[in-house]
Design a protein around this motif. Structure first.
Motif, PDB file in Angstrom:
ATOM      1  N   LEU A 221       0.784  -1.221  -0.030  1.00  0.00           N
ATOM      2  CA  LEU A 221       0.055   0.045   0.000  1.00  0.00           C
ATOM      3  C   LEU A 221       0.822   1.333  -0.056  1.00  0.00           C
ATOM      4  CD1 LEU A 221      -2.821  -1.226   2.481  1.00  0.00           C
ATOM      5  CD2 LEU A 221      -3.022  -0.858   0.255  1.00  0.00           C
ATOM      6  N   GLU A 222       2.189   1.037   0.639  1.00  0.00           N
ATOM      7  CA  GLU A 222       2.796   2.434   0.813  1.00  0.00           C
ATOM      8  C   GLU A 222       3.505   2.515  -0.582  1.00  0.00           C
ATOM      9  OE1 GLU A 222       5.769   1.702   3.734  1.00  0.00           O
ATOM     10  OE2 GLU A 222       4.237   2.198   5.405  1.00  0.00           O
ATOM     11  N   ARG A 223       3.678   1.544  -1.194  1.00  0.00           N
ATOM     12  CA  ARG A 223       4.543   1.825  -2.617  1.00  0.00           C
ATOM     13  C   ARG A 223       3.351   2.127  -3.575  1.00  0.00           C
ATOM     14  NH1 ARG A 223       9.175  -1.771  -3.100  1.00  0.00           N
ATOM     15  NH2 ARG A 223      10.281  -1.451  -1.151  1.00  0.00           N
ATOM     16  N   LEU A 224       2.337   1.475  -3.602  1.00  0.00           N
ATOM     17  CA  LEU A 224       1.063   2.263  -4.347  1.00  0.00           C
ATOM     18  C   LEU A 224       0.943   3.837  -4.174  1.00  0.00           C
ATOM     19  CD1 LEU A 224      -1.698  -0.691  -4.351  1.00  0.00           C
ATOM     20  CD2 LEU A 224      -0.123   0.170  -6.112  1.00  0.00           C
ATOM     21  N   ALA A 225       1.120   4.083  -3.036  1.00  0.00           N
ATOM     22  CA  ALA A 225       0.695   5.576  -2.603  1.00  0.00           C
ATOM     23  C   ALA A 225       2.103   6.534  -3.247  1.00  0.00           C
ATOM     24  CB  ALA A 225       0.439   5.726  -1.230  1.00  0.00           C
ATOM     25  N   GLN A 226       3.086   5.923  -3.298  1.00  0.00           N
ATOM     26  CA  GLN A 226       4.507   6.553  -3.549  1.00  0.00           C
ATOM     27  C   GLN A 226       4.249   6.623  -4.964  1.00  0.00           C
ATOM     28  OE1 GLN A 226       7.556   4.516  -2.151  1.00  0.00           O
ATOM     29  NE2 GLN A 226       7.419   5.365   0.129  1.00  0.00           N
ATOM     30  N   ASN A 227       3.846   5.624  -6.040  1.00  0.00           N
ATOM     31  CA  ASN A 227       3.896   5.524  -7.396  1.00  0.00           C
ATOM     32  C   ASN A 227       2.927   6.493  -7.671  1.00  0.00           C
ATOM     33  OD1 ASN A 227       5.806   3.654  -7.460  1.00  0.00           O
ATOM     34  ND2 ASN A 227       4.456   1.762  -7.373  1.00  0.00           N
ATOM     35  N   GLU A 228       1.647   6.650  -7.036  1.00  0.00           N
ATOM     36  CA  GLU A 228       0.655   7.631  -7.320  1.00  0.00           C
ATOM     37  C   GLU A 228       1.061   9.150  -7.437  1.00  0.00           C
ATOM     38  OE1 GLU A 228      -4.000   8.646  -6.364  1.00  0.00           O
ATOM     39  OE2 GLU A 228      -3.005   7.218  -5.136  1.00  0.00           O
ATOM     40  N   ARG A 230       4.405   9.906  -7.520  1.00  0.00           N
ATOM     41  CA  ARG A 230       5.256   9.979  -8.592  1.00  0.00           C
ATOM     42  C   ARG A 230       4.715  10.433 -10.158  1.00  0.00           C
ATOM     43  NH1 ARG A 230       9.230   5.106  -7.134  1.00  0.00           N
ATOM     44  NH2 ARG A 230      10.223   6.161  -5.223  1.00  0.00           N
ATOM     45  N   MET A 231       3.336   9.726 -10.357  1.00  0.00           N
ATOM     46  CA  MET A 231       2.678   9.986 -11.644  1.00  0.00           C
ATOM     47  C   MET A 231       2.166  11.357 -11.551  1.00  0.00           C
ATOM     48  SD  MET A 231       3.146   7.258 -13.267  1.00  0.00           S
ATOM     49  CE  MET A 231       1.629   7.598 -14.562  1.00  0.00           C
ATOM     50  N   ASN A 232       1.543  11.651 -10.514  1.00  0.00           N
ATOM     51  CA  ASN A 232       1.059  13.008 -10.389  1.00  0.00           C
ATOM     52  C   ASN A 232       2.113  14.206 -10.686  1.00  0.00           C
ATOM     53  OD1 ASN A 232      -1.474  12.145  -9.719  1.00  0.00           O
ATOM     54  ND2 ASN A 232      -1.322  12.229  -7.510  1.00  0.00           N
ATOM     55  N   HIS A 233       3.396  14.133 -10.093  1.00  0.00           N
ATOM     56  CA  HIS A 233       4.337  14.901 -10.339  1.00  0.00           C
ATOM     57  C   HIS A 233       4.991  14.760 -11.433  1.00  0.00           C
ATOM     58  CE1 HIS A 233       7.921  17.421  -9.235  1.00  0.00           C
ATOM     59  NE2 HIS A 233       8.734  16.386  -9.645  1.00  0.00           N
ATOM     60  N   LEU A 234       4.895  13.879 -12.245  1.00  0.00           N
ATOM     61  CA  LEU A 234       5.436  13.445 -13.685  1.00  0.00           C
ATOM     62  C   LEU A 234       4.299  14.324 -14.603  1.00  0.00           C
ATOM     63  CD1 LEU A 234       7.352  12.376 -15.795  1.00  0.00           C
ATOM     64  CD2 LEU A 234       5.822  10.454 -15.650  1.00  0.00           C
ATOM     65  N   CYS A 235       3.262  14.108 -14.428  1.00  0.00           N
ATOM     66  CA  CYS A 235       2.201  14.862 -15.313  1.00  0.00           C
ATOM     67  C   CYS A 235       2.280  16.353 -14.972  1.00  0.00           C
ATOM     68  CB  CYS A 235       0.637  14.402 -14.611  1.00  0.00           C
ATOM     69  SG  CYS A 235       0.219  12.482 -15.152  1.00  0.00           S
ATOM     70  N   GLN A 236       2.350  16.795 -13.881  1.00  0.00           N
ATOM     71  CA  GLN A 236       2.669  18.265 -13.713  1.00  0.00           C
ATOM     72  C   GLN A 236       3.940  18.736 -14.530  1.00  0.00           C
ATOM     73  OE1 GLN A 236       3.120  18.976  -9.402  1.00  0.00           O
ATOM     74  NE2 GLN A 236       0.741  18.393  -8.961  1.00  0.00           N
ATOM     75  N   ARG A 237       4.830  18.069 -14.421  1.00  0.00           N
ATOM     76  CA  ARG A 237       6.267  18.302 -15.021  1.00  0.00           C
ATOM     77  C   ARG A 237       5.872  18.416 -16.580  1.00  0.00           C
ATOM     78  NH1 ARG A 237      10.803  18.437 -12.028  1.00  0.00           N
ATOM     79  NH2 ARG A 237      11.801  19.446 -14.080  1.00  0.00           N
ATOM     80  N   LEU A 238       5.267  17.243 -17.296  1.00  0.00           N
ATOM     81  CA  LEU A 238       4.918  17.337 -18.435  1.00  0.00           C
ATOM     82  C   LEU A 238       4.087  18.295 -18.968  1.00  0.00           C
ATOM     83  CD1 LEU A 238       4.167  13.387 -18.983  1.00  0.00           C
ATOM     84  CD2 LEU A 238       6.218  14.605 -19.782  1.00  0.00           C
ATOM     85  N   SER A 239       2.975  18.715 -18.245  1.00  0.00           N
ATOM     86  CA  SER A 239       2.165  19.885 -18.444  1.00  0.00           C
ATOM     87  C   SER A 239       2.850  21.306 -18.630  1.00  0.00           C
ATOM     88  CB  SER A 239       0.941  20.066 -17.347  1.00  0.00           C
ATOM     89  OG  SER A 239       0.235  19.033 -17.206  1.00  0.00           O
TER      90      SER A 239
END
Length: 279
Positions: A221-228, A230-239
């Motif tokens: 569960l902790e890994r899933l939260a961390q991956n989520e 990271r994905m949000n941060h990646l989407c912000q950088r791509l934006s």
């Protein structure tokens, strides 16, 4: 034979607090039944009555759930606790005052003839579900933790834990780089005490050890939260790089309310167990 039987019964009283009287031990302990039949079968084996010995050992396996080859050599005051699923191979040698818990295998790793099973010296304790495989020696007063897989010699007064097994010695120096120095210190200082030493557990679970399944789910569960995140941060950088980029929005919730409730219950249970183990 009778003298050895008396010593075997005394060993049961010394190592099993549930034992109440001699009659109960003789009538209800499968480890004692298997040991009595093995001693007779071994005598037959030594006297070249091998077919009779194998028939008796087969009956012993059927009636007790413990398989001991009649060729195995077993010393005095040997104790098998619970016993179901114990397997002892033909060329295994067991010293005095040895204890095995249920599910232990003293097996071989080759189909060649000759010595192919382990030798357990005096005072060895092998925890539940452990596998000791190969023609090597487990030293005097050594301990094998539950579910460990041992494929090489274990020095005397050493504890083997894990799969593959690693060795913990009471003389091992304490290091500053250890991830959990307090726990490591406890393990080193108490290595000779099977009741207080968390490195060796005959049954793989104590009040100081969290449930491995819950611990695994907590980490997941902790890994899933961390991956989520990271994905949000990646989407912000791509934006920022491409203003036309828009992350795909799901119209439906990723989890139902019932699934979210189950996840939260598991997380709470994991945190509670973690807090209890630290207390």
């Amino acid at each position: 034979m009778l003298k050895w039987l008396k010593e075997d019964i005394q060993a049961v009283f010394a190592r099993d607090p549930a034992a109440r009287n001699t009659f109960e031990v003789l009538t209800t302990y499968p480890g004692i039944h298997a040991l009595i039949m093995h001693r007779v079968a071994h005598e037959l084996w030594v006297k070249e009555c091998k077919t009779s010995a194998r028939l008796l050992s087969s009956f012993s396996r059927f009636s007790t759930g413990i398989e001991i080859h009649p060729g195995a050599k077993i010393g005095k005051r040997f104790f098998i606790d619970h016993g179901m699923g114990v397997v002892i191979g033909e060329t295994a040698e067991i010293g005095d005052d040895v204890t095995l818990y249920h599910g232990v295998t003293l097996g071989g790793t080759t189909w060649n003839t000759g010595k192919r099973h382990p030798t357990l010296e005096d005072g060895v304790v092998v925890g539940a579900g452990a596998k000791v495989l190969g023609p090597f020696t487990v030293g005097k007063n050594a301990k094998v933790g539950s579910n460990a897989v041992v494929t090489k010699a274990v020095p005397a007064d050493t504890t083997a834990v894990g799969n593959p097994a690693r060795f913990i010695n009471k003389d091992q120096p304490k290091t500053q780089d250890a991830p959990c120095p307090d726990t490591a210190n406890i393990r080193i200082n108490n290595i000779g005490n099977t009741e207080q030493n968390p490195a060796f557990q005959a049954y793989a679970a104590t009040q100081d050890v969290t449930d491995p399944m819950l611990e695994g789910m907590r980490v997941l569960l902790e890994r899933l939260a961390q991956n989520e995140k990271r994905m949000n941060h990646l989407c912000q950088r791509l934006s920022l790089i491409d203003p036309t980029f828009k992350p795909q929005q799901d119209t439906e919730k990723p989890y139902s309310e019932e699934e979210l409730k189950i996840i939260e219950d598991v997380r709470r249970e994991c945190e509670a167990q973690s807090n209890e183990s630290k207390a």
